[in-house]
Design a protein around this motif. Structure first.
Motif, PDB file in Angstrom:
ATOM      1  N   VAL A  94       0.840  -1.204   0.000  1.00  0.00           N
ATOM      2  CA  VAL A  94       0.000   0.000   0.000  1.00  0.00           C
ATOM      3  C   VAL A  94       0.871   1.248   0.000  1.00  0.00           C
ATOM      4  CG1 VAL A  94      -1.725   1.296   1.298  1.00  0.00           C
ATOM      5  CG2 VAL A  94      -1.912  -1.182   1.142  1.00  0.00           C
ATOM      6  N   ILE A  95       1.932   1.229   0.810  1.00  0.00           N
ATOM      7  CA  ILE A  95       2.854   2.368   0.863  1.00  0.00           C
ATOM      8  C   ILE A  95       3.554   2.549  -0.478  1.00  0.00           C
ATOM      9  CG2 ILE A  95       4.986   3.206   1.926  1.00  0.00           C
ATOM     10  CD1 ILE A  95       4.003   1.804   4.529  1.00  0.00           C
ATOM     11  N   ALA A  96       3.990   1.444  -1.087  1.00  0.00           N
ATOM     12  CA  ALA A  96       4.653   1.532  -2.386  1.00  0.00           C
ATOM     13  C   ALA A  96       3.727   2.090  -3.458  1.00  0.00           C
ATOM     14  CB  ALA A  96       5.158   0.144  -2.801  1.00  0.00           C
ATOM     15  N   ALA A  97       2.421   1.835  -3.312  1.00  0.00           N
ATOM     16  CA  ALA A  97       1.453   2.375  -4.268  1.00  0.00           C
ATOM     17  C   ALA A  97       1.238   3.870  -4.080  1.00  0.00           C
ATOM     18  CB  ALA A  97       0.124   1.634  -4.138  1.00  0.00           C
ATOM     19  N   THR A 213     -14.755  -0.408  -2.442  1.00  0.00           N
ATOM     20  CA  THR A 213     -14.638   0.143  -3.788  1.00  0.00           C
ATOM     21  C   THR A 213     -13.242   0.687  -4.035  1.00  0.00           C
ATOM     22  OG1 THR A 213     -15.582   1.743  -5.343  1.00  0.00           O
ATOM     23  CG2 THR A 213     -15.487   2.408  -3.031  1.00  0.00           C
ATOM     24  N   ARG A 214     -12.843   0.668  -5.279  1.00  0.00           N
ATOM     25  CA  ARG A 214     -11.578   1.295  -5.642  1.00  0.00           C
ATOM     26  C   ARG A 214     -11.796   2.651  -6.304  1.00  0.00           C
ATOM     27  NH1 ARG A 214     -10.669  -3.603  -9.766  1.00  0.00           N
ATOM     28  NH2 ARG A 214     -11.468  -2.712 -11.694  1.00  0.00           N
ATOM     29  N   THR A 215     -13.018   3.198  -6.179  1.00  0.00           N
ATOM     30  CA  THR A 215     -13.334   4.467  -6.843  1.00  0.00           C
ATOM     31  C   THR A 215     -13.226   5.673  -5.908  1.00  0.00           C
ATOM     32  OG1 THR A 215     -15.711   4.395  -6.330  1.00  0.00           O
ATOM     33  CG2 THR A 215     -14.974   3.216  -8.303  1.00  0.00           C
ATOM     34  N   VAL A 216     -12.996   5.450  -4.598  1.00  0.00           N
ATOM     35  CA  VAL A 216     -13.009   6.567  -3.652  1.00  0.00           C
ATOM     36  C   VAL A 216     -11.604   6.919  -3.168  1.00  0.00           C
ATOM     37  CG1 VAL A 216     -13.848   7.357  -1.414  1.00  0.00           C
ATOM     38  CG2 VAL A 216     -15.375   6.103  -2.943  1.00  0.00           C
ATOM     39  N   ARG A 217     -10.953   6.004  -2.464  1.00  0.00           N
ATOM     40  CA  ARG A 217      -9.601   6.278  -1.963  1.00  0.00           C
ATOM     41  C   ARG A 217      -8.605   6.010  -3.088  1.00  0.00           C
ATOM     42  NH1 ARG A 217      -9.156   6.727   3.849  1.00  0.00           N
ATOM     43  NH2 ARG A 217     -11.228   6.426   4.752  1.00  0.00           N
ATOM     44  N   ARG A 218      -8.503   6.980  -3.959  1.00  0.00           N
ATOM     45  CA  ARG A 218      -7.577   6.852  -5.072  1.00  0.00           C
ATOM     46  C   ARG A 218      -6.876   8.189  -5.292  1.00  0.00           C
ATOM     47  NH1 ARG A 218     -10.421   6.746 -10.962  1.00  0.00           N
ATOM     48  NH2 ARG A 218     -11.508   8.741 -10.872  1.00  0.00           N
ATOM     49  N   TRP A 219      -5.764   8.156  -6.020  1.00  0.00           N
ATOM     50  CA  TRP A 219      -4.948   9.342  -6.209  1.00  0.00           C
ATOM     51  C   TRP A 219      -4.244   9.242  -7.572  1.00  0.00           C
ATOM     52  CZ3 TRP A 219      -4.579   5.531  -2.713  1.00  0.00           C
ATOM     53  CH2 TRP A 219      -3.505   4.639  -2.832  1.00  0.00           C
ATOM     54  N   GLY A 224      -1.326   7.349 -14.254  1.00  0.00           N
ATOM     55  CA  GLY A 224      -2.759   7.099 -14.079  1.00  0.00           C
ATOM     56  C   GLY A 224      -3.131   7.149 -12.619  1.00  0.00           C
ATOM     57  N   TYR A 225      -4.227   6.473 -12.271  1.00  0.00           N
ATOM     58  CA  TYR A 225      -4.708   6.473 -10.891  1.00  0.00           C
ATOM     59  C   TYR A 225      -4.314   5.189 -10.163  1.00  0.00           C
ATOM     60  CZ  TYR A 225      -7.608  10.628 -11.478  1.00  0.00           C
ATOM     61  OH  TYR A 225      -8.043  11.910 -11.673  1.00  0.00           O
ATOM     62  N   ASN A 226      -3.925   5.338  -8.921  1.00  0.00           N
ATOM     63  CA  ASN A 226      -3.763   4.210  -8.016  1.00  0.00           C
ATOM     64  C   ASN A 226      -4.867   4.258  -6.964  1.00  0.00           C
ATOM     65  OD1 ASN A 226      -1.579   3.012  -9.196  1.00  0.00           O
ATOM     66  ND2 ASN A 226      -0.085   3.604  -7.638  1.00  0.00           N
ATOM     67  N   HIS A 227      -5.090   3.150  -6.303  1.00  0.00           N
ATOM     68  CA  HIS A 227      -6.086   3.098  -5.227  1.00  0.00           C
ATOM     69  C   HIS A 227      -5.567   2.193  -4.126  1.00  0.00           C
ATOM     70  CE1 HIS A 227      -7.357  -0.949  -6.459  1.00  0.00           C
ATOM     71  NE2 HIS A 227      -7.226  -0.510  -7.696  1.00  0.00           N
ATOM     72  N   HIS A 228      -6.342   2.102  -3.035  1.00  0.00           N
ATOM     73  CA  HIS A 228      -5.824   1.477  -1.816  1.00  0.00           C
ATOM     74  C   HIS A 228      -6.092  -0.013  -1.699  1.00  0.00           C
ATOM     75  CE1 HIS A 228     -10.006   1.649  -0.757  1.00  0.00           C
ATOM     76  NE2 HIS A 228      -9.800   1.136   0.443  1.00  0.00           N
ATOM     77  N   VAL A 229      -6.870  -0.605  -2.592  1.00  0.00           N
ATOM     78  CA  VAL A 229      -7.178  -2.034  -2.480  1.00  0.00           C
ATOM     79  C   VAL A 229      -6.102  -2.822  -3.222  1.00  0.00           C
ATOM     80  CG1 VAL A 229      -8.870  -3.860  -2.853  1.00  0.00           C
ATOM     81  CG2 VAL A 229      -9.640  -1.521  -2.387  1.00  0.00           C
ATOM     82  N   ILE A 230      -5.310  -3.562  -2.474  1.00  0.00           N
ATOM     83  CA  ILE A 230      -4.176  -4.296  -3.035  1.00  0.00           C
ATOM     84  C   ILE A 230      -4.555  -5.749  -3.317  1.00  0.00           C
ATOM     85  CG2 ILE A 230      -1.831  -5.136  -2.569  1.00  0.00           C
ATOM     86  CD1 ILE A 230      -1.949  -2.137  -3.061  1.00  0.00           C
ATOM     87  N   ASP A 231      -4.142  -6.235  -4.478  1.00  0.00           N
ATOM     88  CA  ASP A 231      -4.260  -7.660  -4.775  1.00  0.00           C
ATOM     89  C   ASP A 231      -3.024  -8.341  -4.190  1.00  0.00           C
ATOM     90  OD1 ASP A 231      -4.251 -10.223  -5.854  1.00  0.00           O
ATOM     91  OD2 ASP A 231      -4.995  -9.574  -7.814  1.00  0.00           O
ATOM     92  N   LEU A 236       0.103  -5.176  -6.175  1.00  0.00           N
ATOM     93  CA  LEU A 236      -0.293  -3.967  -6.892  1.00  0.00           C
ATOM     94  C   LEU A 236      -1.752  -3.628  -6.606  1.00  0.00           C
ATOM     95  CD1 LEU A 236       1.288  -4.825 -10.371  1.00  0.00           C
ATOM     96  CD2 LEU A 236       2.060  -3.026  -8.800  1.00  0.00           C
ATOM     97  N   PRO A 237      -2.156  -2.363  -6.829  1.00  0.00           N
ATOM     98  CA  PRO A 237      -3.583  -2.041  -6.721  1.00  0.00           C
ATOM     99  C   PRO A 237      -4.403  -2.965  -7.606  1.00  0.00           C
ATOM    100  CG  PRO A 237      -2.306  -0.027  -6.821  1.00  0.00           C
ATOM    101  CD  PRO A 237      -1.334  -1.152  -7.077  1.00  0.00           C
TER     102      PRO A 237
END
Length: 302
Positions: A94-97, A213-219, A224-231, A236-237
């Motif tokens: 998550v930090i790396a993202a 969701t991956r549509t809210v906590r993203r930056w 492109g955009y990254n988000h906080h839900v990691i696989d 990776l996001p």
């Protein structure tokens, strides 16, 4: 008659509703006190939290509170239940993202320098001595309890408040809701991908209802955009077929385990959800909605 109060904490909306207005103030105090205790124990963003101490001493066993023992225990059960899709050792990934601070701080940093993905150590590598209250993670590993701690807080607060004040209660912390007690009629809930947006109405009389969701906590990043839900399989996001998943289960923790797993690993989590039989509403990347296991038939593309 119901009464409700809303405030912001943990970078999300918190809402507490009770069916006895006379106890609202005291109930809100209970929830705020609990959230403060959990923040001090489990926040990845507080350098003085217990989780930060454990992460900074990776490779060693660290004495921790019974509260953190409970929170980590819940995260490990969720990891096992989800087949590793909801993994508390994704912290370094998550930090790396790019999610290494409060989400608003992260969003203001654009453009961010790209980071290499971090492999996920795996939940089986967490060392938790429940009897002695000792916790340790491998070197280069970091705990992130965000996937379960918020839901556990909703569960705990709803049950405690309902029993202590003899009322029906609905606790909402971000996308995690928990109803406890016996309301005179079910609570009416708007299920939406993002707070304040149009959604679908469902009723909730008991149990937990969560939306991941991956549509809210993203930056935004240079690519492109990254988000906080990691696989956890890639570090990776998540880039699976479902951008959002809403699930009902007897507890918010159980509902969140499945909703997070569906966003994190997609179809790999679908079989477990169907086996569990929990109602769910899945929103695909193109907005197509899939409803499962008795989800109320009134949904439409988000």
């Amino acid at each position: 008659m119901t009464a409700s109060r809303t405030w912001t904490a943990w970078s999300c909306t918190v809402r507490l509703t009770v069916d006895d207005p006379a106890v609202l103030g005291a109930a809100c105090g209970e929830l705020k006190t609990l959230m403060d205790r959990i923040d001090k124990a489990a926040s990845r963003f507080r350098p003085d939290s217990e989780v930060s101490a454990v992460n900074s001493r990776a490779g060693a066993l660290v004495p921790v509170s019974r509260l953190l023992v409970d929170l980590v225990d819940v995260s490990l059960v969720a990891a096992q239940m989800s087949g590793g899709a909801v993994d508390p050792t994704v912290g370094a990934a998550v930090i790396a993202a790019g999610y290494d601070a409060d989400i608003e701080t992260v969003r203001r940093r654009f453009p961010q320098a790209p980071h290499d993905p971090k492999p996920v150590a795996g939940w089986q590598e967490v060392r938790l001595n429940r009897k002695l209250a000792l916790l340790g993670v491998p070197t280069d590993c970091a705990l992130d309890l965000g996937a379960t701690a918020k839901a556990w807080t909703a569960d705990r607060a709803a049950n405690v408040i309902s029993k202590r004040y003899g009322c029906a209660v609905l606790v909402e912390i971000g996308g995690d809701l928990r109803a406890a007690g016996t309301p005179s009629k079910p609570w009416v809930i708007t299920v939406a991908e993002r707070a304040g947006e149009e959604g679908v109405l469902v009723t909730l009389a008991h149990g937990g209802l969560t939306t991941s969701t991956r549509t809210v906590r993203r930056w935004q990043t240079p690519t492109g955009y990254n988000h906080h839900v990691i696989d956890p399989r890639t570090g990776l996001p998540a880039a699976g077929p479902y951008r959002t998943a809403s699930v009902w289960a007897p507890t918010a923790v159980r509902a969140n385990t499945f909703s997070t797993a569906l966003v994190a690993t997609g179809d790999a989590a679908l079989g477990r959800l169907k086996l569990a039989g929990h109602p769910a509403r899945l929103v695909a990347e193109d907005g197509e909605v899939t409803e499962l296991a008795g989800w109320p038939t009134a949904s439409r593309a988000a």
